[in-house]
Design a protein around this motif. Structure first.
Motif, PDB file in Angstrom:
ATOM      1  N   GLU A 223      33.820  37.032 -13.171  1.00 46.10           N
ATOM      2  CA  GLU A 223      34.019  35.596 -12.907  1.00 46.10           C
ATOM      3  C   GLU A 223      33.386  35.207 -11.569  1.00 46.10           C
ATOM      4  O   GLU A 223      32.702  34.178 -11.464  1.00 46.10           O
ATOM      5  N   ARG A 224      33.565  36.032 -10.544  1.00 45.52           N
ATOM      6  CA  ARG A 224      33.035  35.694  -9.215  1.00 45.52           C
ATOM      7  C   ARG A 224      31.512  35.870  -9.167  1.00 45.52           C
ATOM      8  O   ARG A 224      30.815  35.128  -8.482  1.00 45.52           O
ATOM      9  N   LEU A 225      30.982  36.883  -9.879  1.00 44.95           N
ATOM     10  CA  LEU A 225      29.523  37.047  -9.953  1.00 44.95           C
ATOM     11  C   LEU A 225      28.907  35.811 -10.608  1.00 44.95           C
ATOM     12  O   LEU A 225      27.899  35.280 -10.135  1.00 44.95           O
ATOM     13  N   ASP A 226      29.549  35.354 -11.697  1.00 49.61           N
ATOM     14  CA  ASP A 226      29.035  34.167 -12.392  1.00 49.61           C
ATOM     15  C   ASP A 226      29.177  32.908 -11.539  1.00 49.61           C
ATOM     16  O   ASP A 226      28.427  31.948 -11.703  1.00 49.61           O
ATOM     17  N   HIS A 227      30.169  32.924 -10.644  1.00 49.34           N
ATOM     18  CA  HIS A 227      30.354  31.781  -9.748  1.00 49.34           C
ATOM     19  C   HIS A 227      29.246  31.731  -8.693  1.00 49.34           C
ATOM     20  O   HIS A 227      28.663  30.680  -8.428  1.00 49.34           O
ATOM     21  N   GLY A 233      20.853  31.446  -6.658  1.00 50.71           N
ATOM     22  CA  GLY A 233      19.605  31.443  -7.411  1.00 50.71           C
ATOM     23  C   GLY A 233      19.178  32.825  -7.866  1.00 50.71           C
ATOM     24  O   GLY A 233      17.991  33.149  -7.880  1.00 50.71           O
ATOM     25  N   VAL A 234      20.152  33.665  -8.217  1.00 53.46           N
ATOM     26  CA  VAL A 234      19.821  35.024  -8.686  1.00 53.46           C
ATOM     27  C   VAL A 234      20.486  35.252 -10.045  1.00 53.46           C
ATOM     28  O   VAL A 234      21.385  34.517 -10.445  1.00 53.46           O
ATOM     29  N   ARG A 235      20.027  36.303 -10.711  1.00 44.65           N
ATOM     30  CA  ARG A 235      20.631  36.716 -11.980  1.00 44.65           C
ATOM     31  C   ARG A 235      21.108  38.147 -11.816  1.00 44.65           C
ATOM     32  O   ARG A 235      20.343  38.992 -11.373  1.00 44.65           O
ATOM     33  N   VAL A 274      32.287  40.316  -0.580  1.00 45.21           N
ATOM     34  CA  VAL A 274      31.560  41.498  -1.070  1.00 45.21           C
ATOM     35  C   VAL A 274      30.672  41.117  -2.259  1.00 45.21           C
ATOM     36  O   VAL A 274      29.510  41.532  -2.350  1.00 45.21           O
ATOM     37  N   VAL A 275      31.203  40.299  -3.167  1.00 44.76           N
ATOM     38  CA  VAL A 275      30.423  39.863  -4.328  1.00 44.76           C
ATOM     39  C   VAL A 275      29.172  39.104  -3.860  1.00 44.76           C
ATOM     40  O   VAL A 275      28.047  39.383  -4.291  1.00 44.76           O
TER      41      VAL A 275
END
Ligand SMILES: [Zn+2]
Length: 318
Positions: A223-227, A233-235, A274-275
């Motif tokens: 969820e936090r990575l997708d946030h 601007g990264v994948r 950290v994310v």
């Protein structure tokens, strides 16, 4: 040859030994002034100062303090503290100091006299005492968080205390556990009900709690990575959970992110730091000024959170 490792940036903070940064090697002229005191490692940069000490003067906190390395062969009195340290000579050009879990280790070139070593230790005494005290305080915090695996055991989950109840009757065996919202008044700690028998071994309770925590960690991290990914601007391509003792996370150019599942013990802002740190590496693969600007663009108070991550004690998971 550029190995993949070069493209993986790791976040190690807060778990390793404290090493006094050494000065560059001696100039070639050192042989002519062999009698001169050897160079002493420079004081650590402000980035390396670690948590601030309590407002008690160092002198008082250290009254009669004694720090004894298990392999100690030499001893020094620094202020009012007795410091017994491991001492080794080797092929090196400077006197080096390392403060680790066991205490102080001093390494010296073969040609340096013991008097020079004593002088160097005196010169570094503030740094040495501060690191010894910090290490002892960190150890005490970790010990205080050792988990006794039984009904009623507690551990932090996203910065809040959770209490374990063994509840084999519950029909949530498929998910392993369920987290209640807490007391009726909402003030008591939240209860984690684990589908484990009352007479279960400590290791079974621990494994069930860990499985539940890892599931929560994966869900939250995704969820936090997708946030943060679109904001940077990264994948990101793939998330792996790690259990490394010395690393919070890493990122590779192929978009793989590794995060330590134990981060789930910490408050969300610390996890977010950290994310965001690892995602920012997908844009800047180093720790340059540009990198930290990238982190700051999505986590403005990253510096404070970074410090908190260093100070946090991870519960002892055994
Ligand atoms: Zn990094």
């Amino acid at each position: 040859m550029r190995g993949l490792l070069q493209f993986t940036m790791d976040l190690f903070e807060g778990l390793g030994n404290e090493i006094a940064p050494a000065k560059p090697p001696l100039p070639r002229t050192r042989k002519v002034k062999k009698k001169a005191a050897p160079p002493v490692a420079a004081p650590p940069s402000s980035d390396d100062t670690g948590p601030a000490l309590p407002a008690i003067p160092l002198r008082d906190t250290l009254t009669l303090a004694s720090f004894v390395h298990p392999q100690a062969t030499r001893e020094a009195v620094l202020g009012s503290a007795r410091v017994a340290y491991e001492f080794k000579r080797g092929k090196r050009k400077t006197i080096g100091f390392v403060v680790g879990a066991e205490g102080l280790s001093v390494r010296a070139p073969r040609w340096v006299t013991l008097r020079d070593v004593d002088a160097a230790i005196k010169e570094k005494s503030d740094w040495i005492l501060r690191k010894l005290l910090e290490t002892r305080q960190r150890h005490a915090r970790v010990e205080a968080t050792r988990i006794d695996w039984k009904d009623g055991a507690q551990f932090p989950f996203m910065g809040e205390t959770v209490v374990i109840r063994l509840d084999p009757k519950h029909g949530f065996a498929s998910v392993g556990g369920t987290l209640d919202s807490g007391d009726d008044d909402g003030r008591g700690p939240r209860i984690l009900r684990l589908a484990v028998a009352q007479n279960a071994e400590a290791s079974q309770i621990r494994d069930a709690a860990q499985a539940w925590l890892m599931r929560q960690a994966r869900r939250l991290f995704i969820e936090r990575l997708d946030h943060f990914a679109p904001r940077l601007g990264v994948r990101w391509q793939k998330l792996s959970l790690s259990n490394a003792a010395t690393r919070w996370g890493s990122a590779s150019v192929d978009g793989s992110i590794r995060l330590n599942w134990r981060l789930i013990h910490f408050r969300l802002p610390v996890i977010d730091y950290v994310v965001a740190h690892e995602l920012a590496h997908l844009r800047v693969m180093d720790h340059s000024h540009r990198f930290w600007e990238t982190v700051e663009s999505v986590v403005p108070d990253y510096d404070l959170l970074r410090q908190q991550l260093k100070d946090e004690a991870v519960p002892r998971w055994s």
